[in-house]
Structures are given as structure tokens and as C-alpha cells.
Motif scaffolding. Structure first.
Motif, mmCIF file in Angstrom:
data_model
loop_
_atom_site.group_PDB
_atom_site.id
_atom_site.type_symbol
_atom_site.label_atom_id
_atom_site.label_comp_id
_atom_site.label_asym_id
_atom_site.label_seq_id
_atom_site.Cartn_x
_atom_site.Cartn_y
_atom_site.Cartn_z
ATOM 1 N N ARG A 1 0.444 -0.700 0.033
ATOM 2 C CA ARG A 1 0.401 -0.225 -0.190
ATOM 3 C C ARG A 1 0.682 1.556 -0.294
ATOM 4 O O ARG A 1 0.450 2.098 -0.479
ATOM 5 N N LEU A 2 1.949 1.590 0.503
ATOM 6 C CA LEU A 2 3.012 2.370 0.514
ATOM 7 C C LEU A 2 3.467 2.576 -1.079
ATOM 8 O O LEU A 2 3.534 3.912 -1.309
ATOM 9 N N ASN A 3 3.670 1.844 -1.595
ATOM 10 C CA ASN A 3 4.719 1.356 -2.627
ATOM 11 C C ASN A 3 3.266 2.209 -4.022
ATOM 12 O O ASN A 3 3.567 3.111 -4.230
ATOM 13 N N ALA A 4 1.858 1.419 -3.769
ATOM 14 C CA ALA A 4 1.341 2.073 -4.579
ATOM 15 C C ALA A 4 0.672 3.651 -4.106
ATOM 16 O O ALA A 4 0.451 4.311 -5.428
ATOM 17 N N ALA A 5 0.734 3.949 -3.081
ATOM 18 C CA ALA A 5 0.784 5.444 -3.305
ATOM 19 C C ALA A 5 2.109 6.294 -3.104
ATOM 20 O O ALA A 5 1.341 7.822 -3.947
ATOM 21 N N LEU A 6 3.529 5.672 -2.671
ATOM 22 C CA LEU A 6 4.543 6.886 -3.864
ATOM 23 C C LEU A 6 4.419 6.749 -5.014
ATOM 24 O O LEU A 6 4.451 8.224 -5.553
ATOM 25 N N VAL A 7 3.618 5.460 -5.859
ATOM 26 C CA VAL A 7 3.603 5.873 -7.145
ATOM 27 C C VAL A 7 2.261 6.846 -7.381
ATOM 28 O O VAL A 7 2.757 7.171 -8.765
ATOM 29 N N ASN A 8 1.702 6.751 -6.807
ATOM 30 C CA ASN A 8 0.175 7.456 -7.220
ATOM 31 C C ASN A 8 0.750 9.361 -6.756
ATOM 32 O O ASN A 8 0.779 10.156 -7.995
ATOM 33 N N HIS A 9 1.420 9.558 -6.277
ATOM 34 C CA HIS A 9 1.923 10.478 -5.961
ATOM 35 C C HIS A 9 3.194 10.725 -6.953
ATOM 36 O O HIS A 9 3.526 12.560 -7.212
ATOM 37 N N LEU A 10 3.587 9.997 -7.068
ATOM 38 C CA LEU A 10 4.678 10.400 -9.110
ATOM 39 C C LEU A 10 4.182 11.055 -9.422
ATOM 40 O O LEU A 10 4.343 11.765 -10.068
ATOM 41 N N LYS A 11 2.845 10.071 -10.246
ATOM 42 C CA LYS A 11 2.093 10.738 -11.201
ATOM 43 C C LYS A 11 1.953 11.647 -11.101
ATOM 44 O O LYS A 11 1.589 12.524 -11.958
ATOM 45 N N GLN A 12 1.063 12.127 -9.977
ATOM 46 C CA GLN A 12 1.513 13.727 -9.486
ATOM 47 C C GLN A 12 2.166 14.648 -9.728
ATOM 48 O O GLN A 12 1.623 15.619 -10.577
ATOM 49 N N ALA A 13 2.820 14.534 -8.997
ATOM 50 C CA ALA A 13 4.065 15.102 -9.120
ATOM 51 C C ALA A 13 4.392 15.330 -10.596
ATOM 52 O O ALA A 13 5.149 17.004 -10.824
ATOM 53 N N ILE A 14 4.375 14.491 -11.532
ATOM 54 C CA ILE A 14 5.962 14.550 -12.727
ATOM 55 C C ILE A 14 5.179 16.363 -13.435
ATOM 56 O O ILE A 14 5.830 16.580 -14.624
ATOM 57 N N HIS A 15 3.814 16.279 -13.213
ATOM 58 C CA HIS A 15 3.132 16.958 -14.333
ATOM 59 C C HIS A 15 3.327 18.503 -14.071
ATOM 60 O O HIS A 15 2.719 19.560 -14.305
ATOM 61 N N SER A 16 3.938 18.217 -12.838
ATOM 62 C CA SER A 16 4.009 20.001 -11.723
ATOM 63 C C SER A 16 5.509 20.482 -11.996
ATOM 64 O O SER A 16 5.512 22.186 -11.799
ATOM 65 N N TYR A 17 5.994 19.840 -12.481
ATOM 66 C CA TYR A 17 7.852 20.038 -11.940
ATOM 67 C C TYR A 17 8.178 19.997 -13.436
ATOM 68 O O TYR A 17 8.094 18.639 -14.036
ATOM 69 N N LYS A 18 9.562 20.651 -13.267
ATOM 70 C CA LYS A 18 9.784 20.949 -14.804
ATOM 71 C C LYS A 18 10.635 18.834 -14.674
ATOM 72 O O LYS A 18 11.281 18.543 -15.383
ATOM 73 N N GLY A 19 11.430 19.290 -13.412
ATOM 74 C CA GLY A 19 11.783 17.792 -14.229
ATOM 75 C C GLY A 19 12.053 16.655 -12.091
ATOM 76 O O GLY A 19 11.704 16.775 -11.419
ATOM 77 N N ILE A 20 12.419 15.303 -12.370
ATOM 78 C CA ILE A 20 12.507 14.810 -11.288
ATOM 79 C C ILE A 20 14.163 14.114 -11.102
ATOM 80 O O ILE A 20 13.939 13.636 -11.644
ATOM 81 N N LEU A 21 15.060 14.233 -9.531
ATOM 82 C CA LEU A 21 15.774 13.795 -9.453
ATOM 83 C C LEU A 21 15.407 13.023 -8.566
ATOM 84 O O LEU A 21 15.350 13.621 -6.819
ATOM 85 N N VAL A 22 16.446 11.192 -8.629
ATOM 86 C CA VAL A 22 16.152 10.809 -7.892
ATOM 87 C C VAL A 22 16.886 10.027 -7.046
ATOM 88 O O VAL A 22 17.936 9.949 -7.117
ATOM 89 N N VAL A 23 17.000 9.953 -5.227
ATOM 90 C CA VAL A 23 18.191 9.611 -5.107
ATOM 91 C C VAL A 23 17.711 8.233 -4.378
ATOM 92 O O VAL A 23 16.898 8.556 -3.586
ATOM 93 N N GLU A 24 18.373 7.237 -4.563
ATOM 94 C CA GLU A 24 18.105 6.222 -4.070
ATOM 95 C C GLU A 24 19.468 5.566 -3.015
ATOM 96 O O GLU A 24 20.408 5.173 -4.270
ATOM 97 N N GLN A 25 19.663 5.614 -1.981
ATOM 98 C CA GLN A 25 20.732 5.581 -1.356
ATOM 99 C C GLN A 25 20.622 4.312 -0.366
ATOM 100 O O GLN A 25 21.513 3.437 0.203
ATOM 101 N N VAL A 26 19.364 3.703 -0.245
ATOM 102 C CA VAL A 26 19.151 2.322 0.463
ATOM 103 C C VAL A 26 19.853 1.403 0.525
ATOM 104 O O VAL A 26 19.513 1.164 -1.416
ATOM 105 N N LYS A 27 20.340 -0.031 0.121
ATOM 106 C CA LYS A 27 21.227 -0.498 -0.261
ATOM 107 C C LYS A 27 20.098 -2.141 -0.488
ATOM 108 O O LYS A 27 20.067 -2.605 -1.366
ATOM 109 N N GLN A 28 19.019 -2.497 0.358
ATOM 110 C CA GLN A 28 17.969 -3.400 0.146
ATOM 111 C C GLN A 28 16.726 -2.643 -0.313
ATOM 112 O O GLN A 28 16.299 -2.284 -0.028
#
Length: 354
Positions: A144-171
Motif C-alpha cells: 500500500r505504501l508503494n502504491a501511494a508513492l506511485v500515485n504521488h509520483l504521477k501527480q508530481a511529474i506534471h507539476s515540475y520540470k524535472g524529478i531528481l531521484v536519490v536511491e540510497q538504501v542498499k536493500q
């Protein structure tokens, strides 16, 4: 060499540029202690350290927001925090820097990832950093958290010129990014060609498609080896040659600009199948590389969103990184005045090299 007039044009666009950061938001919690105030614990028969100050500031993905703020951009967050005190501190720290936290999900299912950094003032007045204490999640995100994150991403991509991704966690899947999020991001990047989607992933760079990649040479070597089935040692000849070989492999897969940091050798990359390299600014004295890669990502990503070419963005990112590594004991930031000053210093240094 970049003309100062052109650099001014790009910097002037920063304030009108909207960029969101997706990824692992950590709280960097500095606990400053004084050895002269230490007490003896009756319960443990050990020294009881005494805190004299607490500093909570955004870390990991938050460092990118710190730099976007310092550079004058409009910026936001996409990720999660826990329903805990550290999450409260982190959200407030991001908001104080001007970040829109609408898409920063607060959840009971996760801790707020925290790097606790004890700093001791010794009896002789010297300061030292003791063992870091990491608070991270030790299980995968619920669906449910992954699904919520996808929904927020889909909303944000139309509001911002760019999305910068920082993936820190190893697991895999234990942090914000997961196979579900990577797949969603790759698909959205392919559908939104006018958006700048740039990924900085320590361990999963090979899993993305249709995105720009920003990584260090060690990460680039591993990803290139994974994509080609070759031994990473095959890429460890001359540093610049290895970087060009890796960037070419990554370009063929992504067909988006590739950026590779080379430590004191600067920054290189590839776009439109053309390789470029900017030498490092030569620094005298001590350096602190904590957060340097995140600041470079902010400089490159913001510049591209503000209309810079990939080469111009790499030039600016190279300057930003050289500034932040000189800030000791903290995750550094660079502002526009810093970038302009370093630009002039760098130009003089390049002339001296020639």
C-alpha cells in the motif's frame, strides 16, 4: 570553458524553475557533546556523555533539496517519513528550506531513516565524530505504501520540470525506491519526454530505463559490467578511458545524458553519443566529501531544468561539487554567488594548466 554571460543567464532562470526530489529522505541528527561535562553512570559504570546541542538537517535526498534551496529553485519532495519525532523534525527542516512537502507521505509503517552523528568536544578543545548510529527500516515497504508513492509520483511529474531521484538504501524495496517505483518511473520518463528525469542510484542503476544517470565512476563501472555481462575489472584501465567506455554503454541503453563524477579528476559524461570531460578544480587543504554527490546532482539537474545543455549542466555541477567538499563537518551547500566565484577561479586555474 563557459562564458560568464551564459552562466549568468542559466543562474537567473533558477528562481523560476520547479524541481522535485524523489527518494530516500534521511534526517542527519548531529548530537554535539562536551567531554568536560561527562558524568559517571551508577547504573552502567560507564561514562555518560552530555549533549550540549542538537542539530537536525535533511540528509540523503534532503541534501539535494538543501542545494536546490541555496541555488534559488522552487523545489519539492516525493517520499516518506515515519510517524515519529524524527519525521517531525525532518519535515520541518525541509519546510524551513522552502521545500513543498505535499508529496512526503507520513506513515505508521516505517521509521524515519536517521543518521545519528555524535560529535564530541574533547578536553583539549579538539572535535571528533564518534561512531554513527543508523536508524533504517529492516523490512520491505508494504504494497500500500508503494502504491501511494506511485500515485504521488504521477501527480508530481506534471507539476515540475524535472524529478531528481536519490536511491540510497542498499536493500531492494526497503527504502522509497523499489521494483514497483523504478518501473513506474521508467514508464513515466518514456511518456514525458520534455521532463528531466535524473537518477542517482548507489546499487540499482541498471534497473532504470529512459532516464539520465548521474553516478560516480565505481557505480558506473558496476552498472556497465552488469549491462554487458563483463567483469568490472575490464573497465579499470586509465580513469578517463574507463569513464568514456562506461558512459557510452550507459548512453546506448538510456539514450539520455549520462554524468559520471571522477573525484579530484572532475566530471565527465555523454550526450548524443558525444563524450565530454571537465577537469576537477584543484583544492588545497582538507575536504569533506559527505553529500558531495548529492550537491552535484542538484547542480546538474537544476541547470538542465533551467535550460542548460548537458555540457553546461556538467560544468555547473562540477563547480558545485568543488564548493561543497570544502565545507567540513556538514553536508555542504552552494549558492549562486559561490558558483560565480568558483567559475572565475576555475577559469583562471584552467588557463594556468594550459
Amino acid at each position: 570553458m563557459m562564458e560568464t554571460r551564459r552562466l549568468d543567464e542559466i543562474l537567473e532562470n533558477f528562481s523560476q524553475t520547479r524541481v522535485s526530489v524523489l527518494g530516500d529522505f534521511f534526517l542527519d541528527l548531529y548530537i554535539e557533546m562536551d567531554r568536560s561535562l561527562s558524568e559517571f553512570s551508577i547504573e552502567t559504570h560507564k561514562e555518560a556523555f552530555q549533549a550540549v546541542n542538537l542539530r537536525g538537517q535533511p540528509g540523503a535526498a534532503g541534501v539535494v533539496n538543501n542545494n536546490l534551496s541555496a541555488l534559488g529553485a522552487q523545489h519539492a519532495t516525493i517520499g516518506y517519513i515515519g510517524h515519529d519525532g524524527n519525521g517531525y523534525t525532518l519535515r520541518n527542516a525541509l519546510a524551513e528550506r522552502g521545500a513543498d512537502t505535499t508529496h512526503l507521505i507520513e506513515t505508521m509503517d516505517r521509521f524515519t531513516p536517521t543518521y545519528t552523528k555524535p560529535m564530541m568536544k574533547e578536553l583539549d578543545g579538539e572535535h571528533s565524530e564518534l561512531n554513527r548510529i543508523d536508524i533504517v527500516n529492516r523490512s520491505p515497504n508494504p504494497d500500500r505504501l508503494n502504491a501511494a508513492l506511485v500515485n504521488h509520483l504521477k501527480q508530481a511529474i506534471h507539476s515540475y520540470k524535472g524529478i531528481l531521484v536519490v536511491e540510497q538504501v542498499k536493500q531492494d524495496g526497503f527504502g522509497v525506491m523499489s521494483p514497483v517505483l523504478r518501473q513506474a518511473l521508467s514508464e513515466l520518463a518514456g511518456q514525458n519526454l520534455d521532463s528531466i528525469i535524473m537518477v542517482d542510484s548507489r546499487h540499482f542503476g541498471a534497473a532504470y530505463r529512459n532516464v539520465s544517470l548521474k553516478m560516480n565512476i565505481h557505480e558506473a563501472t558496476n552498472v556497465a559490467a552488469e549491462l554487458t555481462g563483463r567483469n568490472p575489472e575490464n573497465f579499470t584501465a586509465d580513469l578517463i578511458v574507463a569513464a568514456e567506455n562506461c558512459s557510452r554503454i550507459l548512453w546506448e541503453v538510456q539514450r539520455r545524458p549520462i554524468f559520471i563524477t571522477l573525484g579530484d579528476q572532475g566530471l565527465c559524461g555523454m550526450d548524443n553519443n558525444q563524450f565530454f570531460h571537465f577537469p576537477g578544480y584543484q583544492i588545497e587543504g582538507p575536504i569533506d566529501i559527505v553529500g558531495a554527490g548529492d550537491s552535484v546532482l542538484a547542480g546538474i539537474g537544476l541547470s538542465m531544468c533551467a535550460g542548460a545543455t548537458s555540457r553546461e549542466a556538467a560544468y555547473i555541477g562540477n563547480l558545485v561539487g568543488s564548493i561543497t567538499v570544502q565545507q567540513l563537518g556538514t553536508t555542504g551547500i552552494a549558492n549562486q554567488a559561490d558558483v560565480l566565484r568558483r567559475h572565475h577561479e576555475y577559469q583562471q586555474q584552467l588557463k594556468g594548466i594550459k
